[in-house]
Design a protein around this motif. Structure first.
Motif, PDB file in Angstrom:
ATOM      1  N   SER A   6       0.964  -1.133   0.120  1.00 31.50           N
ATOM      2  CA  SER A   6       0.080  -0.001  -0.207  1.00 31.50           C
ATOM      3  C   SER A   6       0.813   1.412  -0.065  1.00 31.50           C
ATOM      4  O   SER A   6       1.906   1.415   0.342  1.00 31.50           O
ATOM      5  CB  SER A   6      -0.856   0.093   1.151  1.00 31.50           C
ATOM      6  OG  SER A   6      -0.280   0.115   2.341  1.00 31.50           O
ATOM      7  N   HIS A   8       0.554   3.976   1.920  1.00 27.96           N
ATOM      8  CA  HIS A   8       0.919   4.391   3.189  1.00 27.96           C
ATOM      9  C   HIS A   8       1.976   3.801   3.616  1.00 27.96           C
ATOM     10  O   HIS A   8       2.904   4.143   4.369  1.00 27.96           O
ATOM     11  CB  HIS A   8      -0.061   4.612   3.955  1.00 27.96           C
ATOM     12  CG  HIS A   8      -0.835   3.169   4.588  1.00 27.96           C
ATOM     13  ND1 HIS A   8      -1.743   2.886   3.684  1.00 27.96           N
ATOM     14  CD2 HIS A   8      -0.603   2.492   5.655  1.00 27.96           C
ATOM     15  CE1 HIS A   8      -2.303   1.453   4.540  1.00 27.96           C
ATOM     16  NE2 HIS A   8      -1.406   1.421   5.609  1.00 27.96           N
ATOM     17  N   HIS A  27      -3.329  15.811   1.096  1.00 28.74           N
ATOM     18  CA  HIS A  27      -4.679  15.017   1.250  1.00 28.74           C
ATOM     19  C   HIS A  27      -5.346  15.399  -0.165  1.00 28.74           C
ATOM     20  O   HIS A  27      -5.438  16.118  -0.927  1.00 28.74           O
ATOM     21  CB  HIS A  27      -5.486  15.250   2.446  1.00 28.74           C
ATOM     22  CG  HIS A  27      -6.458  16.407   2.452  1.00 28.74           C
ATOM     23  ND1 HIS A  27      -7.549  16.414   1.828  1.00 28.74           N
ATOM     24  CD2 HIS A  27      -6.323  17.665   2.824  1.00 28.74           C
ATOM     25  CE1 HIS A  27      -8.075  17.682   2.295  1.00 28.74           C
ATOM     26  NE2 HIS A  27      -7.432  18.154   2.806  1.00 28.74           N
ATOM     27  N   GLY A  32     -11.583  10.294   4.502  1.00 26.81           N
ATOM     28  CA  GLY A  32     -11.121   8.850   5.261  1.00 26.81           C
ATOM     29  C   GLY A  32     -11.900   8.837   6.601  1.00 26.81           C
ATOM     30  O   GLY A  32     -12.857   9.343   7.034  1.00 26.81           O
ATOM     31  N   PHE A  33     -11.331   8.031   7.366  1.00 27.66           N
ATOM     32  CA  PHE A  33     -11.566   7.722   8.670  1.00 27.66           C
ATOM     33  C   PHE A  33     -11.980   9.064   9.500  1.00 27.66           C
ATOM     34  O   PHE A  33     -12.780   9.108  10.496  1.00 27.66           O
ATOM     35  CB  PHE A  33     -10.840   6.687   9.541  1.00 27.66           C
ATOM     36  CG  PHE A  33     -11.456   6.425  10.879  1.00 27.66           C
ATOM     37  CD1 PHE A  33     -12.466   5.345  10.975  1.00 27.66           C
ATOM     38  CD2 PHE A  33     -10.898   6.778  12.020  1.00 27.66           C
ATOM     39  CE1 PHE A  33     -13.100   5.231  12.201  1.00 27.66           C
ATOM     40  CE2 PHE A  33     -11.401   6.430  13.043  1.00 27.66           C
ATOM     41  CZ  PHE A  33     -12.278   5.276  13.325  1.00 27.66           C
ATOM     42  N   GLY A  38      -8.022  11.921   3.317  1.00 28.45           N
ATOM     43  CA  GLY A  38      -8.090  10.876   2.446  1.00 28.45           C
ATOM     44  C   GLY A  38      -7.641   9.506   3.249  1.00 28.45           C
ATOM     45  O   GLY A  38      -6.632   9.797   4.336  1.00 28.45           O
ATOM     46  N   SER A  39      -7.645   8.536   2.609  1.00 33.06           N
ATOM     47  CA  SER A  39      -7.272   7.258   3.473  1.00 33.06           C
ATOM     48  C   SER A  39      -5.817   7.023   3.513  1.00 33.06           C
ATOM     49  O   SER A  39      -5.323   6.697   4.579  1.00 33.06           O
ATOM     50  CB  SER A  39      -7.797   6.191   2.716  1.00 33.06           C
ATOM     51  OG  SER A  39      -7.492   6.001   1.468  1.00 33.06           O
ATOM     52  N   THR A  40      -5.064   7.637   2.519  1.00 29.92           N
ATOM     53  CA  THR A  40      -3.383   7.423   2.558  1.00 29.92           C
ATOM     54  C   THR A  40      -2.767   8.509   3.748  1.00 29.92           C
ATOM     55  O   THR A  40      -2.230   8.389   4.691  1.00 29.92           O
ATOM     56  CB  THR A  40      -2.958   7.578   1.250  1.00 29.92           C
ATOM     57  OG1 THR A  40      -3.313   6.861   0.373  1.00 29.92           O
ATOM     58  CG2 THR A  40      -1.392   7.646   1.354  1.00 29.92           C
ATOM     59  N   ASP A  42      -4.660   9.713   5.976  1.00 29.26           N
ATOM     60  CA  ASP A  42      -5.052   9.308   7.412  1.00 29.26           C
ATOM     61  C   ASP A  42      -4.197   8.197   8.156  1.00 29.26           C
ATOM     62  O   ASP A  42      -3.964   8.154   9.190  1.00 29.26           O
ATOM     63  CB  ASP A  42      -6.553   8.989   7.106  1.00 29.26           C
ATOM     64  CG  ASP A  42      -7.321   8.367   8.517  1.00 29.26           C
ATOM     65  OD1 ASP A  42      -7.359   9.036   9.458  1.00 29.26           O
ATOM     66  OD2 ASP A  42      -7.457   7.120   8.737  1.00 29.26           O
ATOM     67  N   SER A  43      -3.841   7.343   7.129  1.00 28.27           N
ATOM     68  CA  SER A  43      -3.153   6.307   7.750  1.00 28.27           C
ATOM     69  C   SER A  43      -1.722   6.466   8.226  1.00 28.27           C
ATOM     70  O   SER A  43      -1.157   6.077   8.961  1.00 28.27           O
ATOM     71  CB  SER A  43      -2.998   5.110   6.320  1.00 28.27           C
ATOM     72  OG  SER A  43      -4.312   4.520   6.363  1.00 28.27           O
TER      73      SER A  43
END
Length: 60
Positions: A6, A8, A27, A32-33, A38-40, A42-43
């Motif tokens: 992935s 991240h 971002h 994201g969460f 965004g999810s990347t 965020d991670s």
């Protein structure tokens, strides 16, 4: 970036290998969460062992 890993994870592995003090990431605008990253991004924020600066894309 290695295939099957992935984004991240690649960012975090690179940061750890180079012992960076700061990761700067933009971002994507997709939520994201946390509701605003965004999810990347965020991670990376949640898992990094250093400071992370998240920039907003002006085109959003």
């Amino acid at each position: 970036m290695e295939e099957g890993i992935s984004t991240h994870t690649s960012i975090l592995d690179f940061a750890d290998a180079k012992q960076v003090d700061l990761i700067v990431i933009a971002h994507s605008g997709k939520k994201g969460f946390l509701g605003f990253l965004g999810s990347t991004a965020d991670s990376v924020v949640r898992s990094a062992h250093c400071d992370v600066l998240v920039l907003r894309n002006k085109a959003e």
